[in-house]
Design an enzyme around this catalytic site. Structure first.
Site, PDB file in Angstrom:
ATOM      1  CG  ASP A   1      21.584  43.991  55.003  1.00  0.00           C
ATOM      2  OD1 ASP A   1      22.628  43.578  54.926  1.00  0.00           O
ATOM      3  OD2 ASP A   1      21.571  45.338  55.393  1.00  0.00           O
TER       4      ASP A   1
ATOM      5  CG  HIS B   1      21.755  49.296  55.565  1.00  0.00           C
ATOM      6  ND1 HIS B   1      22.586  48.399  56.188  1.00  0.00           N
ATOM      7  CD2 HIS B   1      21.872  50.294  56.077  1.00  0.00           C
ATOM      8  CE1 HIS B   1      23.567  48.886  56.699  1.00  0.00           C
ATOM      9  NE2 HIS B   1      23.124  50.266  56.763  1.00  0.00           N
TER      10      HIS B   1
ATOM     11  CG  HIS C   1      22.203  48.714  49.544  1.00  0.00           C
ATOM     12  ND1 HIS C   1      20.930  48.974  50.188  1.00  0.00           N
ATOM     13  CD2 HIS C   1      23.059  48.465  50.408  1.00  0.00           C
ATOM     14  CE1 HIS C   1      21.050  48.854  51.456  1.00  0.00           C
ATOM     15  NE2 HIS C   1      22.120  48.513  51.476  1.00  0.00           N
TER      16      HIS C   1
HETATM   17 ZN   LIG Z   1      23.330  46.092  55.663  1.00  0.00          ZN
END
Ligand SMILES: [Zn+2]
Ligand SMILES: [Zn+2]
Lengths: 343, 343
Positions: A196, A198, A160
């Site tokens: 993942d 996300h 991220h």
């Molecule tokens: Zn994640």
């Protein structure tokens, strides 16, 4: 395959995070890495090596200099300002608000270099994030040196983190740093496949205008899930990078049959790209009992995930990302790696 | 002069805000408005009238339709999602992150339509914010109808709210809505002068490309103070609005002599612009004992501030913004208004 792990990573030990207007117990905690390491040792999966120190140069190939300086100097600034404990930003430069000039005030700096309120930044974050980057770099060097695969047991995670801001529990983008290292070590093309739960927004943004690094991500549809503001199917790259970014947003509730169909499609794109090396951003939060996620992969299905990744036939660097069902994280993670080895 | 006030505004009654990683008692609370109203009645300053209802149209002249719909529908969405209590966003679309498509998920929506983590959004926020806008509109109509001045006792405040996002305790930009109303009611040029301790980032952004509304703001230098990311001296407008925005960032610790010099400079710009009407964003957080601010104006100096504003010789709409030293807020606010009347 070898595992790279540094206990220095455990020094980042957040107590709380902010979500839904409350301070809640942190979920990105040291025991996540410890349980994976324990499972690797207990199953005799392979050697566990400490990382080498690569210095700031390979980090600066991916992250902005002012951002690195902010992370490095943060704790001194924070304590000089009379603060203590974990830091959380509370205001961000969206839309018409400016990123420059960079504020002098510590609360302005925190917002300038982040995108969420839920990622605690503490005294040991920088040293742990550097150890995590070194972990990824060491695994990348093993693969560049001829190993078929290596596992970077990274923590804090990285996918991220953008070039100049943190969030989603991530500070340095370990997978991006590893991919860039592989390019600099001689690979002409590198693919980064993010499995993942996300979207890997930071990795995507870092390579969005480049044709030499293909980024692919399977993840919960951002219309419904964090990070909400990136990860749609229409994001295909820009400029020279047009056509070298591919997102596979999936519905909440996705199970292994649906996930593996998207995985097949992503690996077809990888095959077309014909990279020298594959970096896998390995999140285990697709697991059915993950406390913050809503996919339905079962523990034994992570074996199949690993086996499918092996069939790509590429030198492969596994970089640990998310996964918050701590009790099952060791089994699930080592299942992917064992599935790869046993395929 | 007449004061416009609606008790509906008190319905927005936040309990907490998030700053420095902690839930702290809210400072933008109903008693702020009550103490000012009490002081107006107690001093016999003038009539206190309820606002008329103007509907959504004058709000939609300033704010985006999707943002209005978000605020209006928020509580239903929030409770339908099984949530309760005050809402706080936790992730924002900075830099490479996208504002469109707009997320479906409530946490994505909260971040999409805000810029900070410290502004609680609750069940009664929308009705109170609308009453606050109606309060400003009613005062603007009094002045458009011939009153020399009127005071909109607004709460929640407005000047940090942009066309499509909230923050800094602000949801609808009352001063901008009043200025636009005055334009639509026949004024050729309107000046908005913001004397709150904090930069009026929302008002600036709303009129940044327009020559018909001059925006001027005296405030703590954003390099050191909220909102950190707007309010610098080099922000002079853009396009048709070039030259019609003027910021006067002042050092922490600014006292009345320094503040009044900047005020003189700002009012010189107002005189050159020769507007039909002046809107004053009246924050009292420049007060020496304000708990979240760092200027040093004394209570009696607010009389001089009001007198100086009167000398501009313009029909004037006062719109209440910040000020958090609640015990002194009534005196300080009415001092500005009395200074204006008595000048
Ligand atoms: Zn994640
Ligand atoms: Zn203020």
């Amino acid at each position: 395959m070898k595992t790279v792990f540094s206990p220095v990573q455990l020094a980042h030990d957040p107590k709380h995070e902010i979500s839904d207007g409350m301070l809640k117990p942190a979920v990105e905690i040291p025991s996540r890495a410890e349980i994976v390491r324990a499972r690797i040792l207990e199953t005799g999966f392979g050697d566990v090596l400490p990382p080498d120190e690569f210095g700031l140069e390979p980090i600066a190939r991916v992250h902005a200099g002012d951002y690195i300086a902010f992370l490095e100097g943060f704790w001194t600034r924070w304590t000089n300002a009379g603060r203590s404990g974990e830091a959380f930003p509370f205001v961000w430069p969206v839309r018409e608000l400016r990123t420059k000039p960079v504020p002098d005030h510590i609360d302005g700096l925190l917002g300038r270099y982040s995108f969420d309120a839920g990622t605690p930044l503490g005294e040991e974050t920088w040293v742990a994030a550097r150890a995590s980057a070194d972990t990824a770099l060491t695994a990348a060097r093993l693969v560049a040196g001829g190993d078929r695969a290596a596992f970077a047991l990274c923590r804090p995670p990285g996918h991220h983190a953008h070039a100049d801001f943190y969030g989603g529990y991530c500070f340095l983008n370990n997978a991006a740093i590893a991919a860039q290292y592989l390019r600099d070590a001689g690979a002409d093309r590198v693919a980064v496949l993010d499995v993942d739960y996300h979207h890997g927004n930071g990795t995507q943004a870092i390579f969005y205008d480049r044709a030499d690094v293909l980024f692919l991500s399977l993840h919960a549809d951002p219309i419904e899930e964090f990070p909400y503001f990136l990860g749609h199917a229409d994001e295909t790259g820009e400029g020279a990078g047009e056509g070298f970014n591919a997102n596979f947003p999936l519905a909440l509730g996705t199970d292994w049959p649906a996930f593996s169909r998207a995985l097949d499609a992503a690996l077809e794109r990888v095959a077309e790209f014909s990279p020298d090396t594959l970096v896998v951003s390995l999140g285990l939060d697709t697991y059915e009992r993950d406390p913050i996620s809503k996919f339905r992969l079962k523990s034994e299905e992570f074996l199949a995930l690993g086996a499918r990744l092996e069939k790509a036939g590429l030198p492969t660097v596994f970089v640990m990302e998310g996964g918050y069902a701590v009790d099952a994280l060791g089994v699930n993670c080592v299942n992917v790696l064992s599935g790869f080895e046993g395929a």
